[in-house]
Design a protein around this motif. Structure first.
Motif, PDB file in Angstrom:
ATOM      1  N   GLU A 190       4.069   7.082  -8.610  1.00  0.00           N
ATOM      2  CA  GLU A 190       2.623   7.060  -8.806  1.00  0.00           C
ATOM      3  C   GLU A 190       1.979   6.207  -7.718  1.00  0.00           C
ATOM      4  O   GLU A 190       2.232   5.001  -7.631  1.00  0.00           O
ATOM      5  CB  GLU A 190       2.277   6.480 -10.187  1.00  0.00           C
ATOM      6  CG  GLU A 190       0.782   6.462 -10.464  1.00  0.00           C
ATOM      7  CD  GLU A 190       0.432   5.815 -11.789  1.00  0.00           C
ATOM      8  OE1 GLU A 190      -0.768   5.662 -12.090  1.00  0.00           O
ATOM      9  OE2 GLU A 190       1.380   5.449 -12.538  1.00  0.00           O
ATOM     10  N   GLY A 191       1.155   6.831  -6.908  1.00  0.00           N
ATOM     11  CA  GLY A 191       0.494   6.084  -5.859  1.00  0.00           C
ATOM     12  C   GLY A 191      -0.117   6.989  -4.810  1.00  0.00           C
ATOM     13  O   GLY A 191       0.008   8.217  -4.861  1.00  0.00           O
ATOM     14  N   ASP A 192      -0.807   6.376  -3.863  1.00  0.00           N
ATOM     15  CA  ASP A 192      -1.422   7.105  -2.766  1.00  0.00           C
ATOM     16  C   ASP A 192      -0.342   7.665  -1.845  1.00  0.00           C
ATOM     17  O   ASP A 192       0.621   6.971  -1.488  1.00  0.00           O
ATOM     18  CB  ASP A 192      -2.339   6.155  -1.991  1.00  0.00           C
ATOM     19  CG  ASP A 192      -2.960   6.823  -0.787  1.00  0.00           C
ATOM     20  OD1 ASP A 192      -3.927   7.579  -0.963  1.00  0.00           O
ATOM     21  OD2 ASP A 192      -2.458   6.586   0.338  1.00  0.00           O
ATOM     22  N   LEU A 218      -1.240  10.586  -7.176  1.00  0.00           N
ATOM     23  CA  LEU A 218      -2.132   9.535  -7.680  1.00  0.00           C
ATOM     24  C   LEU A 218      -2.424   9.698  -9.165  1.00  0.00           C
ATOM     25  O   LEU A 218      -2.763   8.723  -9.846  1.00  0.00           O
ATOM     26  CB  LEU A 218      -3.460   9.572  -6.917  1.00  0.00           C
ATOM     27  CG  LEU A 218      -3.603   8.737  -5.655  1.00  0.00           C
ATOM     28  CD1 LEU A 218      -4.944   9.049  -4.998  1.00  0.00           C
ATOM     29  CD2 LEU A 218      -3.517   7.247  -5.974  1.00  0.00           C
ATOM     30  N   ASP A 239       0.206   5.705   1.542  1.00  0.00           N
ATOM     31  CA  ASP A 239       0.839   4.402   1.320  1.00  0.00           C
ATOM     32  C   ASP A 239       2.298   4.558   0.916  1.00  0.00           C
ATOM     33  O   ASP A 239       3.174   3.813   1.389  1.00  0.00           O
ATOM     34  CB  ASP A 239       0.087   3.622   0.241  1.00  0.00           C
ATOM     35  CG  ASP A 239      -1.319   3.239   0.674  1.00  0.00           C
ATOM     36  OD1 ASP A 239      -1.580   3.214   1.898  1.00  0.00           O
ATOM     37  OD2 ASP A 239      -2.154   2.971  -0.203  1.00  0.00           O
ATOM     38  N   ALA A 240       2.580   5.510   0.046  1.00  0.00           N
ATOM     39  CA  ALA A 240       3.951   5.706  -0.434  1.00  0.00           C
ATOM     40  C   ALA A 240       4.861   6.197   0.694  1.00  0.00           C
ATOM     41  O   ALA A 240       6.008   5.744   0.830  1.00  0.00           O
ATOM     42  CB  ALA A 240       3.963   6.696  -1.594  1.00  0.00           C
ATOM     43  N   LYS A 268       7.880   0.030  -5.532  1.00  0.00           N
ATOM     44  CA  LYS A 268       8.075   0.476  -4.151  1.00  0.00           C
ATOM     45  C   LYS A 268       9.535   0.437  -3.735  1.00  0.00           C
ATOM     46  O   LYS A 268       9.985   1.236  -2.909  1.00  0.00           O
ATOM     47  CB  LYS A 268       7.226  -0.375  -3.214  1.00  0.00           C
ATOM     48  CG  LYS A 268       5.726  -0.303  -3.512  1.00  0.00           C
ATOM     49  CD  LYS A 268       4.945  -1.256  -2.629  1.00  0.00           C
ATOM     50  CE  LYS A 268       3.457  -1.198  -2.967  1.00  0.00           C
ATOM     51  NZ  LYS A 268       2.672  -2.142  -2.123  1.00  0.00           N
ATOM     52  N   GLN A 284       6.046   2.874 -10.163  1.00  0.00           N
ATOM     53  CA  GLN A 284       5.185   2.320  -9.120  1.00  0.00           C
ATOM     54  C   GLN A 284       5.940   1.264  -8.314  1.00  0.00           C
ATOM     55  O   GLN A 284       5.362   0.619  -7.450  1.00  0.00           O
ATOM     56  CB  GLN A 284       3.927   1.685  -9.741  1.00  0.00           C
ATOM     57  CG  GLN A 284       2.966   2.696 -10.363  1.00  0.00           C
ATOM     58  CD  GLN A 284       1.753   2.017 -10.974  1.00  0.00           C
ATOM     59  OE1 GLN A 284       1.862   1.054 -11.744  1.00  0.00           O
ATOM     60  NE2 GLN A 284       0.575   2.516 -10.625  1.00  0.00           N
TER      61      GLN A 284
END
Length: 351
Positions: A24-26, A336, A29-30, A6, A4
């Motif tokens: 792992e993430g939207d 996600l 957004d990523a 960034k 996670q």
């Protein structure tokens, strides 16, 4: 590796490892964390509208199909930004029903991506699944295909290796009497008969056509051309219409009375209908719709150079990343759902 962090997204782009990065993430957004023009090829199959509820949520459960299309287009716009000018985007997406009527979601998305985002749509591929789940509806047919859209960032100059997935050509053979027969059974006898019986060719054109046919059959016998078609004025259907303004073939037909279509020694170019059986073994317990590896191999071979970076913003259980690594490409997968990424990591570590 699942992360996670960034910072690792930009660090991965600057690196050289073939090990995939699982983030792992939207997706939206990523993607916004990635620098401009850093990805060679993007391949994905997002959640379809109102089909399933996935771990972690995400798009697909919007209250309206319009909202779903808006959300997906916003994500694809970021894909466009991060693609290199030579890059391509392959989007596998299925349709949904509302009030007994197909919504035409794939077509609506594709049109917005070309009209608003700037993508060039080079092909609409039909994924023929060959088999499918039972359909209990008694008032419509079963659906055994899905759309795969092939977009490019620019209309021309993008990376495309046409020879990467050609089908090997069948070879010509000789009969007991020494006549050459092409792979599709062409011996020249039928074409000679058409030339002889033609009422539209002049005597000079007939002589030229016979000479050209002998030369073509010689090329087949020597293995220079695996197969061919001969189009004769008035005796065969022209390939792309009769307008000399629009078709060079029609102009050649008008001037010479015939032309040839020669098959490539390298084999046939891949078509826009792909017969691929759906995935039914990989992580079906944890993910309802993993797509098959074969659906990823063609896009990577065609549009991602060796050592390039493949992106999947809805990576699920990691099919895109696994195939990319197996084919010598780097990859970034975003999702996600932590359980899906863990399944992807295990899959990548054990295969």
């Amino acid at each position: 590796m699942i992360t996670q962090d960034k910072r690792l997204l930009t660090q991965y782009v600057a690196g050289s490892t073939l090990d995939p990065l699982l983030f792992e993430g939207d997706s939206l957004d990523a993607l916004r964390l990635l620098p401009d023009e850093c990805i060679d090829c993007a391949i994905t199959s997002p959640p379809y509208y109102m089909k399933r509820e996935y771990a972690g949520g995400g798009i697909g459960l919007e209250s309206t199909w319009q909202g779903y299309v808006d959300d997906l287009v916003a994500i694809c716009a970021e894909v466009y930004r991060v693609l290199k000018p030579t890059g391509s985007f392959w989007l596998n997406i299925g349709d949904s029903y509302q009030g007994k009527s197909l919504i035409m979601v794939p077509e609506r998305v594709a049109m917005r991506l070309t009209d608003e985002v700037g993508f060039t749509l080079r092909n609409h591929v039909v994924w023929n699944k060959l088999k499918g789940a039972p359909d209990n509806a008694r008032d419509k047919m079963r659906t055994l295909w899905e759309s795969v859209f092939f977009f490019t960032k620019t209309p021309s100059g993008y990376y495309y290796d046409i020879d990467a997935v050609r089908k090997p050509p069948r070879r010509a053979k000789s009969t007991r009497h020494g006549a050459v027969v092409s792979a599709t059974g062409v011996s020249g006898v039928r074409y000679r008969r058409k030339i002889e019986l033609s009422t539209e060719l002049t005597d000079a054109e007939k002589a030229n056509a016979m000479e050209a046919l002998d030369d073509m059959l010689g090329q087949v016998e020597r293995g220079e051309v695996p197969d061919f078609r001969m189009v004769i004025r008035g005796a065969s259907r022209t390939t792309h219409g009769d307008s000399t303004k629009l078709s060079g073939r029609a102009k050649e037909l008008a001037e010479k009375g015939f032309y040839f279509l020669k098959y490539s020694k390298k084999g046939a170019n891949i078509s826009d209908v792909w017969d691929i059986i759906p995935e039914d073994s990989q992580n079906r317990a944890s993910h309802y719709a993993p797509f098959p590896e074969d659906l990823v191999k063609n896009p990577i071979a065609l549009t991602c150079p060796s050592g390039g970076i493949v992106l999947d913003p809805f990576v699920g259980t990691g099919t895109t990343c696994k195939v990319a690594r197996d084919m010598g490409r780097r990859s970034i997968g975003i999702d996600l759902g932590r359980p899906y990424l863990e399944a992807a990591e295990e899959r990548l570590c054990t295969q």
